[in-house]
Motif scaffolding. Structure first.
Motif, PDB file in Angstrom:
ATOM      1  N   GLU A 115       7.093  -5.402  -3.669  1.00  0.00           N
ATOM      2  CA  GLU A 115       7.122  -5.597  -2.226  1.00  0.00           C
ATOM      3  C   GLU A 115       7.102  -4.254  -1.496  1.00  0.00           C
ATOM      4  O   GLU A 115       6.402  -4.085  -0.493  1.00  0.00           O
ATOM      5  N   GLU A 116       7.866  -3.289  -2.016  1.00  0.00           N
ATOM      6  CA  GLU A 116       7.825  -1.962  -1.395  1.00  0.00           C
ATOM      7  C   GLU A 116       6.463  -1.313  -1.603  1.00  0.00           C
ATOM      8  O   GLU A 116       5.955  -0.607  -0.724  1.00  0.00           O
ATOM      9  N   GLN A 117       5.855  -1.567  -2.746  1.00  0.00           N
ATOM     10  CA  GLN A 117       4.499  -1.086  -2.995  1.00  0.00           C
ATOM     11  C   GLN A 117       3.546  -1.589  -1.909  1.00  0.00           C
ATOM     12  O   GLN A 117       2.777  -0.815  -1.316  1.00  0.00           O
ATOM     13  N   ALA A 118       3.593  -2.894  -1.622  1.00  0.00           N
ATOM     14  CA  ALA A 118       2.712  -3.479  -0.610  1.00  0.00           C
ATOM     15  C   ALA A 118       3.016  -2.947   0.787  1.00  0.00           C
ATOM     16  O   ALA A 118       2.101  -2.660   1.572  1.00  0.00           O
ATOM     17  N   LEU A 119       4.302  -2.831   1.106  1.00  0.00           N
ATOM     18  CA  LEU A 119       4.673  -2.344   2.438  1.00  0.00           C
ATOM     19  C   LEU A 119       4.246  -0.899   2.643  1.00  0.00           C
ATOM     20  O   LEU A 119       3.926  -0.482   3.762  1.00  0.00           O
ATOM     21  N   THR A 120       4.226  -0.118   1.570  1.00  0.00           N
ATOM     22  CA  THR A 120       3.712   1.247   1.666  1.00  0.00           C
ATOM     23  C   THR A 120       2.239   1.240   2.061  1.00  0.00           C
ATOM     24  O   THR A 120       1.798   2.048   2.890  1.00  0.00           O
ATOM     25  N   LEU A 121       1.490   0.329   1.488  1.00  0.00           N
ATOM     26  CA  LEU A 121       0.074   0.219   1.838  1.00  0.00           C
ATOM     27  C   LEU A 121      -0.093  -0.160   3.302  1.00  0.00           C
ATOM     28  O   LEU A 121      -0.929   0.405   4.022  1.00  0.00           O
ATOM     29  N   ILE A 122       0.705  -1.111   3.762  1.00  0.00           N
ATOM     30  CA  ILE A 122       0.618  -1.526   5.162  1.00  0.00           C
ATOM     31  C   ILE A 122       0.964  -0.373   6.091  1.00  0.00           C
ATOM     32  O   ILE A 122       0.298  -0.144   7.116  1.00  0.00           O
ATOM     33  N   ARG A 123       1.980   0.397   5.746  1.00  0.00           N
ATOM     34  CA  ARG A 123       2.422   1.492   6.617  1.00  0.00           C
ATOM     35  C   ARG A 123       1.430   2.652   6.647  1.00  0.00           C
ATOM     36  O   ARG A 123       1.339   3.365   7.643  1.00  0.00           O
ATOM     37  N   THR A 124       0.699   2.857   5.558  1.00  0.00           N
ATOM     38  CA  THR A 124      -0.172   4.026   5.479  1.00  0.00           C
ATOM     39  C   THR A 124      -1.644   3.720   5.691  1.00  0.00           C
ATOM     40  O   THR A 124      -2.450   4.643   5.828  1.00  0.00           O
ATOM     41  N   ALA A 125      -2.028   2.431   5.704  1.00  0.00           N
ATOM     42  CA  ALA A 125      -3.440   2.069   5.844  1.00  0.00           C
ATOM     43  C   ALA A 125      -3.987   2.439   7.214  1.00  0.00           C
ATOM     44  O   ALA A 125      -3.269   2.472   8.204  1.00  0.00           O
ATOM     45  N   PHE A 126      -5.266   2.700   7.256  1.00  0.00           N
ATOM     46  CA  PHE A 126      -5.960   3.033   8.491  1.00  0.00           C
ATOM     47  C   PHE A 126      -6.583   1.788   9.127  1.00  0.00           C
ATOM     48  O   PHE A 126      -6.615   1.661  10.335  1.00  0.00           O
ATOM     49  N   SER A 127      -7.124   0.875   8.320  1.00  0.00           N
ATOM     50  CA  SER A 127      -7.847  -0.291   8.831  1.00  0.00           C
ATOM     51  C   SER A 127      -6.891  -1.344   9.365  1.00  0.00           C
ATOM     52  O   SER A 127      -5.857  -1.630   8.744  1.00  0.00           O
ATOM     53  N   THR A 128      -7.246  -1.952  10.498  1.00  0.00           N
ATOM     54  CA  THR A 128      -6.418  -3.021  11.058  1.00  0.00           C
ATOM     55  C   THR A 128      -6.378  -4.238  10.138  1.00  0.00           C
ATOM     56  O   THR A 128      -5.404  -4.991  10.152  1.00  0.00           O
ATOM     57  N   SER A 129      -7.426  -4.447   9.339  1.00  0.00           N
ATOM     58  CA  SER A 129      -7.435  -5.583   8.420  1.00  0.00           C
ATOM     59  C   SER A 129      -6.288  -5.499   7.421  1.00  0.00           C
ATOM     60  O   SER A 129      -5.797  -6.514   6.937  1.00  0.00           O
TER      61      SER A 129
END
Length: 552
Positions: A22-36
């Motif tokens: 879950e923290e792995q996924a949230l890291t992606l959400i926090r650092t991603a550039f694309s709104t998707s």
């Protein structure tokens, strides 16, 4: 780890492993550039054992990504060779047949070492806003037209980033900063996953994941087989007709329930399309397993063992098992219908458990915005991707969900976030009255949207919509939901799929998203529920009178 660890301790570690991903996924959400990714959650994240078996997945994410990723890691192991893996490596692909079904999804895999020995993997997937080629749309005739194809390869070799790959990506996509930024975000989320896993293993005194992995997989396998064993034996079939592109598409499935497995066979399904609505088998499997698991064993954690008893076959060359180099850019359009096809067969022996059909596929719209004055130094072209959802099907004891993305599970994208990344104005985004199918339990409502270019810009979009010709069907006497429609504000009606549409200056894109099907005879709907629908604007007063006999 000592040999006298109790099952309670293993269960605690299992729960901890889920928190790691879950923290792995949230890291992606926090650092991603694309709104998707950061707004809609169109991603997946998971941890795998040294054999490439998925042990745990993040709840955040979509089934198409998660269940396809579960199979993808094995392709990385075979194609690159496990003997070549080293600490600091990061691998990448967007191969539609070994990843998640189309080029817009990047899958990144990172090996995990402990004490110099390979003990497992972290993997993640994200949808990027652009991958070059024609852009996100269904008009390609071969996968080669649909964008940059990255075979399974190293993004980083022993910690050294492949600058040549980054340069190739940067020079082949329209939104270079966003796409390259998302690749680094994918690598970063795997790195965070590994850090947390190493901390967990230090805490519990683990040298590897073998004992914990076997506990997870064996318990999941036993629990899933018990659920299947309790089902009636036999074969049950269903079919669904959807809009398709050049022709309507027939999707057929035959479910065979045995003591230790469920087999889904798509024989009889229409052949491949000439356009990019085809679905690779890896994506068909992902959503078939999702539909089956939601109904048969929803409470059992999703991993390699709980997915294994669900087997999927489809004839090569049918639209749900498209072979390379078929165009597959918008494989989600048909792929998102797969669970409802499966659920229609399940309804025949689980009649009180299965919902009516929903809108199914999301109404994604990719808008290209260009400045009217190319000499304006402050203006720049932009790609804007919006994920929008129609109504869910009514359930046997409750109304369908409004504007909810089943089966994809993506989040609603806030208008403010969308307008911030591109020069468009969303003038209207609201629930669509009377779009849910009538029934004892009403289908979920679709949406109405109006989109226009911002001052100084022109916009165009690729149409990739469905359920315009074939609305979501009701169940057990419930009515079908309203079909969707696409038009311009001057009344010009547009096809659900087709070539790039240039929006004339001053006109708006008008989307009416489909509603979900109703469940049960409308005559059985409680008067207070009808009154509530009228009060909330879900059902027009005249509809309430004519359909439900409402006199309030």
């Amino acid at each position: 780890m000592s040999g006298n660890v109790s099952n309670i301790q293993r269960q605690v570690m299992w729960n901890r492993l889920i928190s790691v991903v879950e923290e792995q996924a949230l890291t992606l959400i926090r650092t991603a550039f694309s709104t998707s990714v950061r707004e809609a959650g169109d991603l997946s994240a998971g941890v795998f054992d040294e054999q490439g078996r998925m042990l745990a997945q993040a709840v955040t994410g979509t089934p198409g990504h998660v269940n396809a990723m579960a199979e993808a890691v094995g392709h990385f192991m075979r194609d690159l060779g496990v003997e070549t893996f080293a600490p600091g490596d990061v691998y990448i692909t967007n191969d539609p047949w070994k990843g998640t079904g189309h080029l817009h999804d990047l899958t990144v895999v990172s090996p995990v070492f402990r004490g110099g020995r390979l003990i497992g993997f972290f993997a993640c997937t994200a949808h990027v806003v652009d991958i070059g080629g024609r852009g996100f749309g269904p008009d390609g005739r071969e996968v080669y037209e649909e964008g940059l194809f990255i075979p399974i390869m190293r993004f980083a070799d022993r910690g050294e980033v492949n600058r040549d790959l980054v340069n190739i990506v940067r020079n082949n996509v329209r939104e270079a900063d966003q796409v390259v930024g998302d690749i680094y975000a994918l690598a970063a989320c795997n790195e965070i996953g590994e850090r947390r896993l190493q901390q967990m293993m230090d805490e519990f005194g683990l040298d590897n994941l073998n004992d914990l992995g076997e506990f997870i997989l064996e318990n999941s396998r036993i629990a899933t087989l018990a659920k299947i064993a309790a089902l009636p034996r036999g074969s049950f079939s269903n079919e669904m007709r959807v809009d398709g592109y050049e022709d309507q598409v027939l999707m057929k499935v035959k479910l065979t329930i045995e003591a230790d497995r469920i087999l889904a066979d798509y024989a009889g399904t229409s052949g491949v399309s000439s356009y990019g609505i085809n679905v690779p088998m890896i994506y068909t499997k992902a959503y078939t397993c999702y539909g089956l698991k939601c109904s048969v064993a929803p409470e059992i954690p999703n991993n390699a063992a709980s997915l294994a008893p669900f087997e999927v076959v489809a004839p090569e060359g049918c639209i749900l098992n498209a072979q390379r180099p078929s165009p597959v850019a918008v494989r989600h359009v048909l792929g998102h219908f797969v669970p409802d096809v499966v659920l229609g067969a399940l309804h025949q022996f689980l009649p009180d458990r299965i919902p009516a059909e929903g809108a199914g596929t999301t109404w994604n719209i990719q808008i290209s915005a260009t400045p009217k004055n190319p000499q304006d130094a402050a203006a720049r072209s932009a790609q804007i991707l919006m994920f929008n959802s129609g109504g869910g099907g009514a359930r046997p004891s409750v109304d369908g969900l409004n504007a909810t993305a089943f089966p994809s599970g993506i989040h609603t994208m806030p208008v403010e976030a969308t307008e911030q990344v591109g020069p468009i104005v969303v003038w209207r985004k609201e629930l669509r009255p009377d779009s849910g199918g009538h029934g004892k339990f009403r289908g979920g409502l679709g949406q109405v949207m109006e989109i226009e270019a911002a001052d100084g810009y022109a916009i165009a979009f690729n149409a990739m919509f469905d359920r315009i010709l074939n609305p979501a069907r009701g169940r057990v006497g419930g009515a079908a939901g309203e079909a969707g429609s696409v038009q311009l504000s001057d009344g010009t009606r547009l096809k659900g799929k087709g070539s790039r549409v240039e929006v004339p200056d001053g006109l708006r894109i008008m989307l009416a998203l489909p509603g979900g099907g109703g469940y049960g005879d409308p005559a059985g709907r409680a008067g207070e529920q009808v009154a509530s629908d009228v009060h909330n604007g879900y059902v027009a007063p005249e509809t309430a009178r004519s359909v439900y006999g409402f006199r309030g």
